[in-house]
Design an enzyme around this catalytic site. Sequence first.
Site, PDB file in Angstrom:
ATOM      1  N   HIS A  55     -15.642  36.754 -11.613  1.00  0.00           N
ATOM      2  CA  HIS A  55     -15.422  38.033 -10.901  1.00  0.00           C
ATOM      3  C   HIS A  55     -16.159  39.177 -11.593  1.00  0.00           C
ATOM      4  CE1 HIS A  55     -12.353  36.327  -8.220  1.00  0.00           C
ATOM      5  NE2 HIS A  55     -11.923  35.660  -9.280  1.00  0.00           N
ATOM      6  N   ASN A 128      -7.305  36.528  -3.845  1.00  0.00           N
ATOM      7  CA  ASN A 128      -8.615  36.288  -3.266  1.00  0.00           C
ATOM      8  C   ASN A 128      -8.593  36.635  -1.778  1.00  0.00           C
ATOM      9  OD1 ASN A 128     -10.034  35.338  -5.566  1.00  0.00           O
ATOM     10  ND2 ASN A 128      -9.161  33.298  -5.314  1.00  0.00           N
ATOM     11  N   TYR A 338      -5.056  35.444 -17.990  1.00  0.00           N
ATOM     12  CA  TYR A 338      -5.658  36.710 -17.560  1.00  0.00           C
ATOM     13  C   TYR A 338      -5.455  37.801 -18.604  1.00  0.00           C
ATOM     14  CZ  TYR A 338      -7.270  35.474 -12.907  1.00  0.00           C
ATOM     15  OH  TYR A 338      -7.976  34.939 -11.866  1.00  0.00           O
TER      16      TYR A 338
END
Length: 502
Positions: A55, A128, A338
């Site tokens: 990303h 997404n 993350y």
Amino acid sequence: MTDKPILTTTGGAPVPSNDTSKTAGPRGPVLLEDYQLIEKLAHQNRERIPERVVHAKGWGAQGIFKVTHDISKYSCAKIFSKVGNSCDVLSRWSTVAGESGAADTERDVRGFSLKFYTEDGNWDMVGNNTPIFFVRDAYKFPDFIRTQKRHPKTNLRSPEAMFDFWAAQPESVHQVTILMSDRGIPTNPMHMNGYGSHTFSMWNADGERFWVKFHFKTQQGHKHYTNAEAEALIGKTRESYQEDLFNAIDRGDFPKWTMFIQVMPEAEAGQQSYNPFDLTKVWPHEDYPLIEVGEVEMNKNPENYFQMIENAAYSPSNVVPGIGYSPDKMLQARVWSYADAHRYRLGTHYEALPANAPHAANVQHYHKDGPMRFFTNDFGNADAYYEPNQYGGPVADPSVMEPPLKIDADAFRYPQEVTDEDFVQARELYLNVLEEDEKERMYENYAAAMGPCSKDVKERWYAVLERVHPDYAAGVRAANDRLDTDVNAVPITDDTQIEAAE
């Protein structure tokens, strides 16, 4: 004396000149004592941060979320406590595979992330533009991403690696079908949906838990590019998403999305033919219809893109009381990975940066020291730097405790089994959702993507498509055969080409 603001050093002292170096004479050499020259060059060397591993290429905006429907029977989160509640939102959309300089209109899944600055802290919806994903176990995620990045020898993207991996993970066929369909290249962020994709949970004031899926439906309608349209556009600009998004907001055409949830009572999990915690599966809407929640409007371009969008750090670990996790294996791994990616990329205290700092009134924790500790948290008493303490430091609040998550299983590395259930939803998509003209375009998109692949890899992927439906495999095979014929039919016009061909 100028009426403009005075330029200073980072220490606050006025700078006498920002044009020339301090030298010993007009021809030099430069003096080491010219600290501002050294500071300026040293800062330039450090003004880039590592790009995201995935990303990396993204676009974002600021906006607002407003609750339009009551869902308090499903969640005790304060943001959902009454119709009319609102909070600020920071969005970021992105391609997955490309680097930060990649073209916006590549065929790829798009990231769709929203940071809700609620009164109870930040809630991050990290999703997404598709309701599913390629794999369902995080053990395979690093392998998958490596196939999307550059080959270690050629330093080129490798279709061979992509389809070789997908063929070995047949559950990916559902997502690959969406990727190769018209929806594989949205025209810009405003014309695509967003999904939480994972199964999350909510609980209400009575401690009842519900499994949920998050959906954000575009109010602008869906628009997509064909391969040819995208290629022509890339020849003119690689920044079309940023241009479209920035200009739309700049002229007051604020994009909006309607937020929905799907809700499954906790006890119903396991009664379906599919695993409701499997990231490669959707929940049929006829079984779990969409329930409207609110509206997201993105209405402000950040004053500084780097500060608010590049520094934005989204993580599924950011939830608030009333929203929680599920046994979804991919989600469980992302909750940790993350946040760790942000600690690496931005630093220990990344959540104190303006883009990530909660808007909640009382942010109080015992994190301390480390690089870039640019906040204070002594709570008015320097002795309150650990917990428990007797000096008035913050304490935990048992009233926001999540109800018990019911788990009854043996801890084990369960082997992944591919069954017909992994092809049912892709079959439904192929047979009952895609129109014939959409299928034809999908076949051609496959041919363009698979063109460089070896025959062996192609055959392995055809075998996966056969398990979805024979017509699906036949269509993709025929498109690849036509491409091979066209390539071999290129006329040879001179002796050099003849010799090369021979």
